[in-house]
Enzyme design. Structure first.
Site: not given
Ligand code: NAP
Length: 281
Positions: A52, A96, A119
């Site tokens: 990422k 994460q 997200d």
């Protein structure tokens, strides 16, 4: 013979387009920013976070990875999220997953400002998606929809079957296909006669997490097969949920693993960070 959908190539093309947009925004003084919070040293998470970071840097997004030791308390993590919710340099915040067991994942996702939830996992964003008015969309199903678009795969009126009902893949995938007028079935571990159900699909999306689970018995000739699975076999090689070699000849389109869905997920994360920056500026 199925056409193999090249997720890597499509991701590179879309990332180049996003980079152009970012350079335009930078001229106007808007620098999209993404902060990734990583707790502990899960090796798979380390790889995802690194990828990422590489993509963000390449595109021109200001990115930062905050690494915390595995014994970080829930309270400390919530305080960090609060700090970044208030920090105008970051338009996107990503925690994460998975988190260490002593931290309540739901509480953490709820703490992220929905406007910065790139997200798309916050209940507010999931709710908007399911109400048919999405703002932030979970990146994996969003990337799959971009694949359908890029390959001119029509959805309206088609029979879609999704195997897997997680909040981050299966359920939002079903909703996105429904919004495009597919007739959708969600299958899971309690589904009876799974292969027969799957075989009804014109579009079959597999997000189970079991290597080579889906064989040719699951696939109708001419179907589009999307493989979300990322599993390691005994040799440590990355494999999908679909037994590609025997399924591919039956399909009209199929995604490989690797170089299929994975690169598109990261691309949509970048896209949503840029969209968030535009909305917040
Ligand atoms: P998850 O939360 O573990 O959900 C798995 C789903 O599969 C569950 O709904 C489960 O059913 C179902 N399932 C498990 N065994 C099954 C069986 N034998 N028959 C039918 N259904 C079964 O997983 P996830 O987060 O959705 O991820 C799924 C896979 O996609 C994983 O391999 C993950 O690594 C991968 N993934 C890839 C990307 C990417 O970017 N490429 C992104 C996210 C995830 P129940 O609900 O009944 O338990």
């Amino acid at each position: 013979m199925g056409e193999v959908i090249n997720g890597k190539e499509l991701a590179e093309k879309l990332q180049a387009e996003i980079a152009t947009e970012v350079s335009e925004l930078r001229k106007k003084g808007i620098v999209p920013g993404l902060v990734v919070l990583l707790v502990g040293d899960n090796p798979a998470s380390q790889v995802y976070v690194r990828n990422k970071e590489i993509a963000a840097t390449k595109i021109g997004i200001h990115s930062k990875v905050e690494r915390y030791s595995a014994d970080l308390t829930e309270e400390e993590l919530l305080a960090e999220i609060d700090r970044f919710n208030k920090d105008e340099a970051f338009h996107g915040i990503l925690v994460q997953l998975p988190l260490p067991k002593h931290i309540d994942e739901e509480k953490v996702l709820l703490a992220i400002d929905p406007k910065k939830d790139v997200d798309g996992f916050h209940p507010m964003n999931l709710g908007k998606l399911f109400a048919g008015d999405p703002e932030m969309i979970p990146c994996t199903p969003y990337g799959i929809m971009k694949m359908f678009e890029a390959y001119n795969i029509s959805i309206e009126g088609k029979r879609a079957v999704i195997i897997g009902r997680s909040n981050i893949v299966g359920k939002p995938m079903a909703q996105l296909l429904l919004m495009e007028n597919a007739t959708v079935t969600i299958a899971h571990s309690k589904t009876r006669n799974l292969a027969e159900v799957a075989k009804e699909a014109d579009i079959l999306v597999v997000a189970i997490g079991r290597g080579h689970f889906v064989t040719k018995e699951f696939v109708k000739p001419g179907a589009v097969v999307i493989d979300v699975g990322m599993n390691r076999n005994e040799a440590g090689k990355l494999i999908g949920d679909v037994k590609f070699d025997e399924v591919e000849p039956l399909t009209s389109y199929i995604t490989p693993v690797p170089k299929g869905v994975g690169p598109m997920t990261i691309t949509m994360l970048m896209q949503q960070t840029v969209e968030a920056a535009k909305r917040q500026s």
